[in-house]
Design a protein around this motif. Structure first.
Motif, PDB file in Angstrom:
ATOM      1  N   CYS A 139       0.839  -1.206   0.000  1.00  0.00           N
ATOM      2  CA  CYS A 139       0.000   0.000   0.000  1.00  0.00           C
ATOM      3  C   CYS A 139       0.874   1.255   0.000  1.00  0.00           C
ATOM      4  CB  CYS A 139      -0.928   0.011   1.213  1.00  0.00           C
ATOM      5  SG  CYS A 139      -2.258  -1.192   1.103  1.00  0.00           S
ATOM      6  N   LEU A 140       1.943   1.253   0.800  1.00  0.00           N
ATOM      7  CA  LEU A 140       2.839   2.410   0.832  1.00  0.00           C
ATOM      8  C   LEU A 140       3.520   2.593  -0.521  1.00  0.00           C
ATOM      9  CD1 LEU A 140       4.785   2.643   4.194  1.00  0.00           C
ATOM     10  CD2 LEU A 140       2.515   3.432   3.590  1.00  0.00           C
ATOM     11  N   ALA A 141       4.018   1.484  -1.089  1.00  0.00           N
ATOM     12  CA  ALA A 141       4.764   1.570  -2.348  1.00  0.00           C
ATOM     13  C   ALA A 141       3.863   2.032  -3.499  1.00  0.00           C
ATOM     14  CB  ALA A 141       5.398   0.224  -2.681  1.00  0.00           C
ATOM     15  N   LEU A 142       2.570   1.755  -3.405  1.00  0.00           N
ATOM     16  CA  LEU A 142       1.642   2.148  -4.464  1.00  0.00           C
ATOM     17  C   LEU A 142       1.524   3.660  -4.593  1.00  0.00           C
ATOM     18  CD1 LEU A 142      -1.195  -0.449  -4.010  1.00  0.00           C
ATOM     19  CD2 LEU A 142      -0.002   0.047  -6.136  1.00  0.00           C
ATOM     20  N   GLY A 143       1.699   4.345  -3.458  1.00  0.00           N
ATOM     21  CA  GLY A 143       1.597   5.805  -3.493  1.00  0.00           C
ATOM     22  C   GLY A 143       0.281   6.244  -4.107  1.00  0.00           C
ATOM     23  N   ASP A 144       0.347   7.250  -4.971  1.00  0.00           N
ATOM     24  CA  ASP A 144      -0.876   7.796  -5.564  1.00  0.00           C
ATOM     25  C   ASP A 144      -1.540   6.840  -6.550  1.00  0.00           C
ATOM     26  OD1 ASP A 144      -0.805  10.053  -4.090  1.00  0.00           O
ATOM     27  OD2 ASP A 144       0.206  11.266  -5.601  1.00  0.00           O
TER      28      ASP A 144
ATOM     29  N   GLN B 206      -5.731   5.064  -9.051  1.00  0.00           N
ATOM     30  CA  GLN B 206      -5.911   4.668 -10.449  1.00  0.00           C
ATOM     31  C   GLN B 206      -6.957   3.549 -10.525  1.00  0.00           C
ATOM     32  OE1 GLN B 206      -4.587   6.134 -12.979  1.00  0.00           O
ATOM     33  NE2 GLN B 206      -2.859   7.303 -12.162  1.00  0.00           N
ATOM     34  N   ARG B 207      -8.189   3.908 -10.240  1.00  0.00           N
ATOM     35  CA  ARG B 207      -9.247   2.896 -10.131  1.00  0.00           C
ATOM     36  C   ARG B 207      -9.385   2.013 -11.373  1.00  0.00           C
ATOM     37  NH1 ARG B 207     -13.209   4.956  -5.912  1.00  0.00           N
ATOM     38  NH2 ARG B 207     -11.648   5.544  -4.377  1.00  0.00           N
ATOM     39  N   ASP B 208      -9.115   2.600 -12.556  1.00  0.00           N
ATOM     40  CA  ASP B 208      -9.246   1.825 -13.790  1.00  0.00           C
ATOM     41  C   ASP B 208      -8.263   0.655 -13.834  1.00  0.00           C
ATOM     42  OD1 ASP B 208     -11.253   3.446 -14.833  1.00  0.00           O
ATOM     43  OD2 ASP B 208      -9.793   4.876 -15.610  1.00  0.00           O
ATOM     44  N   PHE B 209      -7.190   0.785 -13.081  1.00  0.00           N
ATOM     45  CA  PHE B 209      -6.119  -0.213 -13.136  1.00  0.00           C
ATOM     46  C   PHE B 209      -6.150  -1.173 -11.951  1.00  0.00           C
ATOM     47  CE2 PHE B 209      -4.730   3.227 -15.778  1.00  0.00           C
ATOM     48  CZ  PHE B 209      -3.911   2.678 -16.744  1.00  0.00           C
ATOM     49  N   ILE B 210      -7.102  -0.990 -11.059  1.00  0.00           N
ATOM     50  CA  ILE B 210      -7.110  -1.781  -9.831  1.00  0.00           C
ATOM     51  C   ILE B 210      -8.089  -2.939  -9.962  1.00  0.00           C
ATOM     52  CG2 ILE B 210      -7.623  -1.744  -7.355  1.00  0.00           C
ATOM     53  CD1 ILE B 210      -6.542   1.109  -7.313  1.00  0.00           C
ATOM     54  N   GLY B 211      -7.541  -4.144  -9.945  1.00  0.00           N
ATOM     55  CA  GLY B 211      -8.369  -5.333 -10.108  1.00  0.00           C
ATOM     56  C   GLY B 211      -8.447  -6.147  -8.831  1.00  0.00           C
ATOM     57  N   ALA B 212      -9.064  -7.327  -8.951  1.00  0.00           N
ATOM     58  CA  ALA B 212      -9.275  -8.195  -7.791  1.00  0.00           C
ATOM     59  C   ALA B 212      -7.949  -8.635  -7.178  1.00  0.00           C
ATOM     60  CB  ALA B 212     -10.090  -9.412  -8.208  1.00  0.00           C
ATOM     61  N   GLY B 213      -6.919  -8.816  -8.018  1.00  0.00           N
ATOM     62  CA  GLY B 213      -5.629  -9.274  -7.507  1.00  0.00           C
ATOM     63  C   GLY B 213      -5.045  -8.316  -6.490  1.00  0.00           C
ATOM     64  N   LEU B 214      -5.005  -7.029  -6.838  1.00  0.00           N
ATOM     65  CA  LEU B 214      -4.457  -6.030  -5.912  1.00  0.00           C
ATOM     66  C   LEU B 214      -5.327  -5.922  -4.658  1.00  0.00           C
ATOM     67  CD1 LEU B 214      -2.428  -3.827  -5.199  1.00  0.00           C
ATOM     68  CD2 LEU B 214      -3.840  -2.219  -6.477  1.00  0.00           C
ATOM     69  N   ARG B 215      -6.632  -5.963  -4.833  1.00  0.00           N
ATOM     70  CA  ARG B 215      -7.523  -5.866  -3.668  1.00  0.00           C
ATOM     71  C   ARG B 215      -7.309  -7.022  -2.700  1.00  0.00           C
ATOM     72  NH1 ARG B 215     -11.038  -1.770  -4.703  1.00  0.00           N
ATOM     73  NH2 ARG B 215     -11.224  -1.423  -6.936  1.00  0.00           N
ATOM     74  N   ASP B 216      -7.216  -8.241  -3.239  1.00  0.00           N
ATOM     75  CA  ASP B 216      -6.970  -9.412  -2.393  1.00  0.00           C
ATOM     76  C   ASP B 216      -5.648  -9.270  -1.638  1.00  0.00           C
ATOM     77  OD1 ASP B 216      -9.255 -10.723  -3.087  1.00  0.00           O
ATOM     78  OD2 ASP B 216      -8.304 -12.198  -4.400  1.00  0.00           O
ATOM     79  N   THR B 217      -4.621  -8.859  -2.390  1.00  0.00           N
ATOM     80  CA  THR B 217      -3.269  -8.852  -1.829  1.00  0.00           C
ATOM     81  C   THR B 217      -3.107  -7.832  -0.714  1.00  0.00           C
ATOM     82  OG1 THR B 217      -2.552  -9.416  -4.061  1.00  0.00           O
ATOM     83  CG2 THR B 217      -0.822  -8.861  -2.509  1.00  0.00           C
ATOM     84  N   THR B 218      -3.913  -6.765  -0.737  1.00  0.00           N
ATOM     85  CA  THR B 218      -3.747  -5.692   0.244  1.00  0.00           C
ATOM     86  C   THR B 218      -4.852  -5.635   1.296  1.00  0.00           C
ATOM     87  OG1 THR B 218      -4.890  -4.199  -1.287  1.00  0.00           O
ATOM     88  CG2 THR B 218      -2.474  -4.190  -1.347  1.00  0.00           C
ATOM     89  N   ARG B 219      -5.855  -6.514   1.196  1.00  0.00           N
ATOM     90  CA  ARG B 219      -7.033  -6.418   2.058  1.00  0.00           C
ATOM     91  C   ARG B 219      -6.681  -6.301   3.542  1.00  0.00           C
ATOM     92  NH1 ARG B 219     -10.061 -10.053  -0.217  1.00  0.00           N
ATOM     93  NH2 ARG B 219     -10.957  -8.405  -1.495  1.00  0.00           N
ATOM     94  N   ILE B 220      -5.774  -7.167   4.028  1.00  0.00           N
ATOM     95  CA  ILE B 220      -5.507  -7.188   5.476  1.00  0.00           C
ATOM     96  C   ILE B 220      -4.859  -5.908   5.989  1.00  0.00           C
ATOM     97  CG2 ILE B 220      -5.464  -9.671   5.854  1.00  0.00           C
ATOM     98  CD1 ILE B 220      -2.467  -9.645   5.516  1.00  0.00           C
ATOM     99  N   ALA B 221      -4.327  -5.085   5.096  1.00  0.00           N
ATOM    100  CA  ALA B 221      -3.709  -3.828   5.551  1.00  0.00           C
ATOM    101  C   ALA B 221      -4.744  -2.876   6.151  1.00  0.00           C
ATOM    102  CB  ALA B 221      -2.965  -3.154   4.405  1.00  0.00           C
ATOM    103  N   GLU B 222      -6.018  -3.214   5.990  1.00  0.00           N
ATOM    104  CA  GLU B 222      -7.069  -2.381   6.604  1.00  0.00           C
ATOM    105  C   GLU B 222      -7.344  -2.770   8.056  1.00  0.00           C
ATOM    106  OE1 GLU B 222     -10.567  -0.675   4.945  1.00  0.00           O
ATOM    107  OE2 GLU B 222     -10.111  -1.507   2.963  1.00  0.00           O
ATOM    108  N   GLY B 223      -6.615  -3.763   8.557  1.00  0.00           N
ATOM    109  CA  GLY B 223      -6.830  -4.226   9.939  1.00  0.00           C
ATOM    110  C   GLY B 223      -6.550  -3.134  10.960  1.00  0.00           C
ATOM    111  N   PRO B 224      -7.040  -3.333  12.188  1.00  0.00           N
ATOM    112  CA  PRO B 224      -6.930  -2.297  13.228  1.00  0.00           C
ATOM    113  C   PRO B 224      -5.470  -2.027  13.615  1.00  0.00           C
ATOM    114  CG  PRO B 224      -7.766  -4.361  14.142  1.00  0.00           C
ATOM    115  CD  PRO B 224      -7.721  -4.546  12.666  1.00  0.00           C
ATOM    116  N   VAL B 225      -5.071  -0.768  13.515  1.00  0.00           N
ATOM    117  CA  VAL B 225      -3.683  -0.357  13.706  1.00  0.00           C
ATOM    118  C   VAL B 225      -3.166  -0.691  15.107  1.00  0.00           C
ATOM    119  CG1 VAL B 225      -2.186   1.679  13.875  1.00  0.00           C
ATOM    120  CG2 VAL B 225      -3.717   1.405  11.911  1.00  0.00           C
TER     121      VAL B 225
END
Lengths: 282, 282
Positions: free
Chosen positions: A197-202, A206-225
């Motif tokens: 998520c950090l490396a992705l930056g801005d 780019q919603r047009d470029f964001i697919g299920a793969g990226l969403r799956d791979t980063t999902r857990i980063a939304e966990g409680p800090v």
């Protein structure tokens, strides 16, 4: 009935669900809930997780046959120090922290020899949803890791029986193996997702470029800090080892791409694919 | 009808689905399918993706108004060299490769000025399932990236119309931005997932410790090796840049954990969580 009287210290989502499940299964008798906030104490009784409550952990444990510490992992040793003088001879003490070695060391140093400690880690709902979110089925079908201490055979047997009664699957593991394995199967993936998520930056925009793969791979980063900060702080040694292995693996890919080594890229992708397949589906 | 006669070179899952969708929408007329294997050619006609077939790409493109190159990305420049002398004046040429800069450079070098090239990247089913798996709805609701070349305005307009007709969403982007963005939103996550699988080692067998988080984070590492090898080979420069940013981000976590810097760990976890939330859900 496995335990006549239980004190649940930190009666939130996990502690509350444990109490509800144990009472529903008929394996826990009276439950005394402990929390710092008055509102939590009222809710614990309102939602049926506790028969009575107190803000004083030392008072709660006085007659308890089971003490269940479900506070944030960083607070567990302070709770142990506070309750140690009041523990009843023969009582069983356990916790629900996501890391175990520090908790085991605190138990060895702080608890009296007449209390029997077994570490616990229910692999369910790590977010602090509060006691209002507690459900008796929270542990159904989940792994419940138990880390015994020397001389805790009888306590371990009773906790295993209790874990089975609430629908979970007890797995016994020593604390060091526990922390080494979860550093790799849980803590490392969290950091990998967060670093991504950090490396992705801005580019996260780019919603047009964001697919299920990226969403799956980063999902857990939304966990409680706050939960994850404590996990990383209390399992730092193993997490650092896992991170070094991960950075080395990432650098193997970088080197293969940098030298346009088609065979090595193929080998690395093949190896990862085979590993993922060995993991199996749930 | 947007194109009277179309040649689909490499008529597999993507090329076949494109032909089926275009015919069903009434925007493509006759389709000539090209593949190396006799079986694929028979299947292309059998499943209705092509009216007729040939193993010779140069023959197929002779009367084509649209040439759709759906071969693996590494084969695209060889196809261009082969078909260049046979392209009809005014014909539109496009491709379906996952990386674009190399394809654009090959088109500029190899295709004649009387052919109009626009790069394409349908964000759908990257696995080579074969023409038997082709479906007319494969592109429904998906982003279809288009990378124009100078002087291709008319070709771009017709392809946009075609993309909309087959149910996809055309997004126009220059080839360099395309490769830079997908390196981060698609190729980097793949390597992160694969490196995670490698770093896990034998821990992939610790089924009791493997939860939904790890499965989500590593899922894409099961993708087809030959497709990903080509992607990494053809987008090496951008992938290396993305990997360096990722390794730097991972090292920030490592340093924060190594120095037990609670504030910095919190900051890094917070930043990642906010980035993941900005990504939005699909």
């Amino acid at each position: 009935m496995i335990f006549q009287r239980t004190a649940v210290i930190g009666i939130g989502l996990i502690g509350g669900s444990f109490a509800l499940a144990g009472r529903e299964a008929g394996v826990l008798g009276e439950v005394v809930g402990v929390a710092r906030s008055e509102r939590t104490l009222l809710e614990a009784v309102h939602f049926g997780a506790a028969d009575r409550t107190t803000a004083d952990a030392a008072v709660a444990v006085r007659d308890a046959d089971l003490v269940y510490i479900a506070t944030p992992v960083a607070a567990i040793s302070a709770v142990m120090a506070q309750i140690a003088p009041s523990l009843k001879p023969g009582c069983v003490v356990t916790d629900a922290g996501s890391t175990k070695l520090g908790v085991m060391q605190a138990a060895a140093e702080l608890l009296p020899p007449h209390a029997h400690f077994v570490g616990g880690h229910p692999m369910a709902g790590s977010e602090r949803g509060g006691v209002a979110e507690a459900r008796s089925h929270l542990f159904h079908g989940r792994t419940y890791l138990l880390t015994p201490t020397p001389g805790s055979d009888d306590a371990l047997a009773r906790l295993r029986e209790l874990v089975i009664a609430i629908g979970a699957r007890p797995v016994v593991v020593d604390a060091q193996s526990h922390d080494r394995i979860v550093a790799r199967t849980s803590h490392l993936p969290h950091i990998a997702a967060a670093a991504l998520c950090l490396a992705l930056g801005d580019n996260v925009l780019q919603r047009d470029f964001i697919g299920a793969g990226l969403r799956d791979t980063t999902r857990i980063a939304e966990g409680p800090v706050e939960v994850w900060r404590e996990i990383l702080m209390t399992n730092a040694t193993e997490v650092l080892g896992a991170l070094d292995e991960f950075i080395a693996a990432t650098e193997r890919y970088r080197d293969a791409v940098a030298s346009a080594d088609e065979e090595e890229i193929t080998r690395l992708l093949d190896e990862a694919r085979a590993a993922r397949q060995r993991m199996g589906e749930s």
